[in-house]
Design a protein around this motif. Sequence first.
Motif, PDB file in Angstrom:
ATOM      1  N   GLN A  11       0.783  -1.228   0.000  1.00  0.00           N
ATOM      2  CA  GLN A  11       0.000   0.000   0.000  1.00  0.00           C
ATOM      3  C   GLN A  11       0.820   1.287   0.000  1.00  0.00           C
ATOM      4  O   GLN A  11       0.550   2.195  -0.799  1.00  0.00           O
ATOM      5  N   PRO A  12       1.829   1.436   0.855  1.00  0.00           N
ATOM      6  CA  PRO A  12       2.571   2.710   0.863  1.00  0.00           C
ATOM      7  C   PRO A  12       3.216   3.041  -0.472  1.00  0.00           C
ATOM      8  O   PRO A  12       3.212   4.204  -0.903  1.00  0.00           O
ATOM      9  N   TYR A  13       3.753   2.034  -1.164  1.00  0.00           N
ATOM     10  CA  TYR A  13       4.433   2.280  -2.430  1.00  0.00           C
ATOM     11  C   TYR A  13       3.446   2.512  -3.566  1.00  0.00           C
ATOM     12  O   TYR A  13       3.713   3.290  -4.480  1.00  0.00           O
ATOM     13  N   LEU A  14       2.303   1.855  -3.510  1.00  0.00           N
ATOM     14  CA  LEU A  14       1.271   2.097  -4.522  1.00  0.00           C
ATOM     15  C   LEU A  14       0.706   3.511  -4.390  1.00  0.00           C
ATOM     16  O   LEU A  14       0.340   4.133  -5.387  1.00  0.00           O
ATOM     17  N   GLN A  15       0.637   4.011  -3.175  1.00  0.00           N
ATOM     18  CA  GLN A  15       0.122   5.368  -2.953  1.00  0.00           C
ATOM     19  C   GLN A  15       1.169   6.424  -3.300  1.00  0.00           C
ATOM     20  O   GLN A  15       0.840   7.475  -3.872  1.00  0.00           O
ATOM     21  N   LYS A  16       2.421   6.139  -2.982  1.00  0.00           N
ATOM     22  CA  LYS A  16       3.472   7.133  -3.190  1.00  0.00           C
ATOM     23  C   LYS A  16       3.958   7.173  -4.637  1.00  0.00           C
ATOM     24  O   LYS A  16       4.306   8.236  -5.162  1.00  0.00           O
ATOM     25  N   PHE A  17       4.009   6.018  -5.296  1.00  0.00           N
ATOM     26  CA  PHE A  17       4.511   5.934  -6.672  1.00  0.00           C
ATOM     27  C   PHE A  17       3.491   5.204  -7.558  1.00  0.00           C
ATOM     28  O   PHE A  17       3.759   4.111  -8.051  1.00  0.00           O
ATOM     29  N   PRO A  18       2.307   5.784  -7.787  1.00  0.00           N
ATOM     30  CA  PRO A  18       1.250   5.066  -8.521  1.00  0.00           C
ATOM     31  C   PRO A  18       1.506   4.909 -10.016  1.00  0.00           C
ATOM     32  O   PRO A  18       0.944   4.014 -10.646  1.00  0.00           O
ATOM     33  N   LYS A  19       2.357   5.754 -10.618  1.00  0.00           N
ATOM     34  CA  LYS A  19       2.554   5.715 -12.075  1.00  0.00           C
ATOM     35  C   LYS A  19       3.967   5.297 -12.474  1.00  0.00           C
ATOM     36  O   LYS A  19       4.376   5.500 -13.607  1.00  0.00           O
ATOM     37  N   VAL A  20       4.671   4.715 -11.562  1.00  0.00           N
ATOM     38  CA  VAL A  20       6.067   4.403 -11.817  1.00  0.00           C
ATOM     39  C   VAL A  20       6.206   3.089 -12.568  1.00  0.00           C
ATOM     40  O   VAL A  20       5.571   2.096 -12.235  1.00  0.00           O
ATOM     41  N   GLU A  21       7.051   3.095 -13.617  1.00  0.00           N
ATOM     42  CA  GLU A  21       7.285   1.867 -14.374  1.00  0.00           C
ATOM     43  C   GLU A  21       7.913   0.802 -13.489  1.00  0.00           C
ATOM     44  O   GLU A  21       7.619  -0.386 -13.616  1.00  0.00           O
ATOM     45  N   PHE A  22       8.779   1.240 -12.580  1.00  0.00           N
ATOM     46  CA  PHE A  22       9.421   0.283 -11.691  1.00  0.00           C
ATOM     47  C   PHE A  22       8.406  -0.434 -10.822  1.00  0.00           C
ATOM     48  O   PHE A  22       8.621  -1.560 -10.394  1.00  0.00           O
ATOM     49  N   CYS A  23       7.282   0.220 -10.552  1.00  0.00           N
ATOM     50  CA  CYS A  23       6.262  -0.377  -9.693  1.00  0.00           C
ATOM     51  C   CYS A  23       5.296  -1.266 -10.465  1.00  0.00           C
ATOM     52  O   CYS A  23       4.280  -1.683  -9.921  1.00  0.00           O
ATOM     53  N   VAL A  24       5.582  -1.525 -11.756  1.00  0.00           N
ATOM     54  CA  VAL A  24       4.777  -2.506 -12.484  1.00  0.00           C
ATOM     55  C   VAL A  24       4.837  -3.851 -11.767  1.00  0.00           C
ATOM     56  O   VAL A  24       3.842  -4.566 -11.661  1.00  0.00           O
ATOM     57  N   CYS A  25       6.017  -4.169 -11.255  1.00  0.00           N
ATOM     58  CA  CYS A  25       6.155  -5.426 -10.516  1.00  0.00           C
ATOM     59  C   CYS A  25       5.302  -5.402  -9.251  1.00  0.00           C
ATOM     60  O   CYS A  25       4.783  -6.429  -8.822  1.00  0.00           O
ATOM     61  N   VAL A  26       5.142  -4.209  -8.653  1.00  0.00           N
ATOM     62  CA  VAL A  26       4.312  -4.102  -7.460  1.00  0.00           C
ATOM     63  C   VAL A  26       2.858  -4.410  -7.798  1.00  0.00           C
ATOM     64  O   VAL A  26       2.170  -5.128  -7.084  1.00  0.00           O
ATOM     65  N   TYR A  27       2.390  -3.854  -8.941  1.00  0.00           N
ATOM     66  CA  TYR A  27       1.023  -4.156  -9.373  1.00  0.00           C
ATOM     67  C   TYR A  27       0.871  -5.643  -9.660  1.00  0.00           C
ATOM     68  O   TYR A  27      -0.162  -6.245  -9.388  1.00  0.00           O
ATOM     69  N   PHE A  28       1.936  -6.225 -10.219  1.00  0.00           N
ATOM     70  CA  PHE A  28       1.916  -7.652 -10.497  1.00  0.00           C
ATOM     71  C   PHE A  28       1.768  -8.441  -9.195  1.00  0.00           C
ATOM     72  O   PHE A  28       0.986  -9.384  -9.104  1.00  0.00           O
ATOM     73  N   TYR A  29       2.500  -8.031  -8.176  1.00  0.00           N
ATOM     74  CA  TYR A  29       2.387  -8.680  -6.878  1.00  0.00           C
ATOM     75  C   TYR A  29       0.969  -8.534  -6.322  1.00  0.00           C
ATOM     76  O   TYR A  29       0.408  -9.461  -5.750  1.00  0.00           O
ATOM     77  N   LYS A  30       0.407  -7.338  -6.505  1.00  0.00           N
ATOM     78  CA  LYS A  30      -0.928  -7.094  -5.970  1.00  0.00           C
ATOM     79  C   LYS A  30      -1.959  -8.007  -6.628  1.00  0.00           C
ATOM     80  O   LYS A  30      -2.846  -8.553  -5.967  1.00  0.00           O
ATOM     81  N   VAL A  31      -1.843  -8.175  -7.955  1.00  0.00           N
ATOM     82  CA  VAL A  31      -2.762  -9.067  -8.667  1.00  0.00           C
ATOM     83  C   VAL A  31      -2.636 -10.489  -8.140  1.00  0.00           C
ATOM     84  O   VAL A  31      -3.633 -11.181  -7.915  1.00  0.00           O
ATOM     85  N   ILE A  32      -1.388 -10.930  -7.931  1.00  0.00           N
ATOM     86  CA  ILE A  32      -1.174 -12.278  -7.406  1.00  0.00           C
ATOM     87  C   ILE A  32      -1.797 -12.430  -6.025  1.00  0.00           C
ATOM     88  O   ILE A  32      -2.467 -13.419  -5.730  1.00  0.00           O
ATOM     89  N   VAL A  33      -1.608 -11.411  -5.193  1.00  0.00           N
ATOM     90  CA  VAL A  33      -2.169 -11.456  -3.841  1.00  0.00           C
ATOM     91  C   VAL A  33      -3.694 -11.573  -3.903  1.00  0.00           C
ATOM     92  O   VAL A  33      -4.310 -12.390  -3.213  1.00  0.00           O
ATOM     93  N   LEU A  34      -4.321 -10.737  -4.743  1.00  0.00           N
ATOM     94  CA  LEU A  34      -5.775 -10.768  -4.843  1.00  0.00           C
ATOM     95  C   LEU A  34      -6.286 -12.100  -5.349  1.00  0.00           C
ATOM     96  O   LEU A  34      -7.298 -12.625  -4.889  1.00  0.00           O
ATOM     97  N   LEU A  35      -5.577 -12.673  -6.315  1.00  0.00           N
ATOM     98  CA  LEU A  35      -5.977 -13.982  -6.848  1.00  0.00           C
ATOM     99  C   LEU A  35      -5.849 -15.065  -5.773  1.00  0.00           C
ATOM    100  O   LEU A  35      -6.717 -15.934  -5.645  1.00  0.00           O
ATOM    101  N   LEU A  36      -4.774 -15.005  -5.009  1.00  0.00           N
ATOM    102  CA  LEU A  36      -4.563 -16.010  -3.972  1.00  0.00           C
ATOM    103  C   LEU A  36      -5.595 -15.865  -2.841  1.00  0.00           C
ATOM    104  O   LEU A  36      -6.020 -16.870  -2.264  1.00  0.00           O
ATOM    105  N   LEU A  37      -5.978 -14.631  -2.550  1.00  0.00           N
ATOM    106  CA  LEU A  37      -6.984 -14.420  -1.515  1.00  0.00           C
ATOM    107  C   LEU A  37      -8.342 -15.006  -1.914  1.00  0.00           C
ATOM    108  O   LEU A  37      -9.143 -15.377  -1.056  1.00  0.00           O
ATOM    109  N   LYS A  38      -8.600 -15.080  -3.219  1.00  0.00           N
ATOM    110  CA  LYS A  38      -9.873 -15.610  -3.695  1.00  0.00           C
ATOM    111  C   LYS A  38      -9.872 -17.118  -3.827  1.00  0.00           C
ATOM    112  O   LYS A  38     -10.909 -17.747  -4.046  1.00  0.00           O
ATOM    113  N   MET A  39      -8.670 -17.738  -3.765  1.00  0.00           N
ATOM    114  CA  MET A  39      -8.576 -19.186  -3.943  1.00  0.00           C
ATOM    115  C   MET A  39      -9.049 -19.934  -2.682  1.00  0.00           C
ATOM    116  O   MET A  39      -8.921 -19.442  -1.581  1.00  0.00           O
TER     117      MET A  39
END
Length: 342
Positions: free
Chosen positions: A314-342
């Motif tokens: 959360q802190p990095y998504l809020q502080k750096f929402p448009k950063v290319e480097f944080c693409v991996c962070v969004y990727f992690y978030k998607v994985i987390v959400l998918l795992l939470l639904k499993m």
Amino acid sequence: MASVGRGTEGTSGGGGGEEESFEDAFENIPVATKMDLRCALEECTMALNLFLNNKFSEALELLRPWSKDSMYHALGYSTILVMQAAMTFEQQDIQTGLATMKEALQTCQKFRKRNTVVESLSSLVSKQSVEQLSEEEMHAEICYAECLLQKAALTFVQDENMINFIKGGLKIRTSYQIYKTCWLRQRGYIGTASLHSTEEDCREIRECHQVLQMTQDSKSTNETYYQFEGGVQLGIGALNLMLSLLPGRILRLLEFIGFSGNRELGLQQLREGASGASLRAILCSFTLLLYHTYVSLILGTGESNLVEAEVLLQPYLQKFPKVEFCVCVYFYKVIVLLLLKM
């Protein structure tokens, strides 16, 4: 030197939000004419913010002038180029990364404690006292170990042959021993969780107790101590966590030659590092994210902590929402959400 950037903040265009003010503060960064440890840490913090805001060229330009005279500038400059090489796998980028990391090691070496011939010979007989180790020399040890570890990783990427495997393994072992010594210095007393409960470690802790008391007495006024502490936590945490994931037989063999794979200790150190405000806090966070959302899933350890992963994101998504480097962070978030639904 970091105050230079803050000085331009007030001249930015009015009416802009926080993001605009932050970006304007880094439009024109003058080159420093003097560099000590505190100024180096401030400039590297500025470079990290530039990097996380997609300003890769500006970050490199800020670090380059002092990359051969400042250990932290050398570490930051070479780290960016090593990351580029690791992501592109281009031989030219890999060679550039290795050459730059070699120069960074030479820069860090200049700040490490130099032993005389007599001291070197006496260290073979008994452990040398570290009470004369300066603050700058302590930071040099951490920077040297971090550079060595990155060079080892890039050596594996360069060419997967047995010679490079052995070279990389030796670099990792040297880096690990430096981190281990610094960790023992940081703890400063017997009775805490240890990497390896041996008489040698206990003796080293006792010898380091005096210098640690001096350092800890000034912790409240010395911000550089927390940067040193963050470096130790990243190194000890990442190495212990990585080694603990190896098969039991290999781990027992590695422990025989001086390594340690304590997963609980590794996670504890990474969490402490991620909760701090050092330069390495973000690296501690990404290491924990990688473990909780990818490594645990691939290896099937069943030890992933998805709630912690979400909190770290959360802190990095809020502080750096448009950063290319944080693409991996969004990727992690998607994985987390998918795992939470499993």
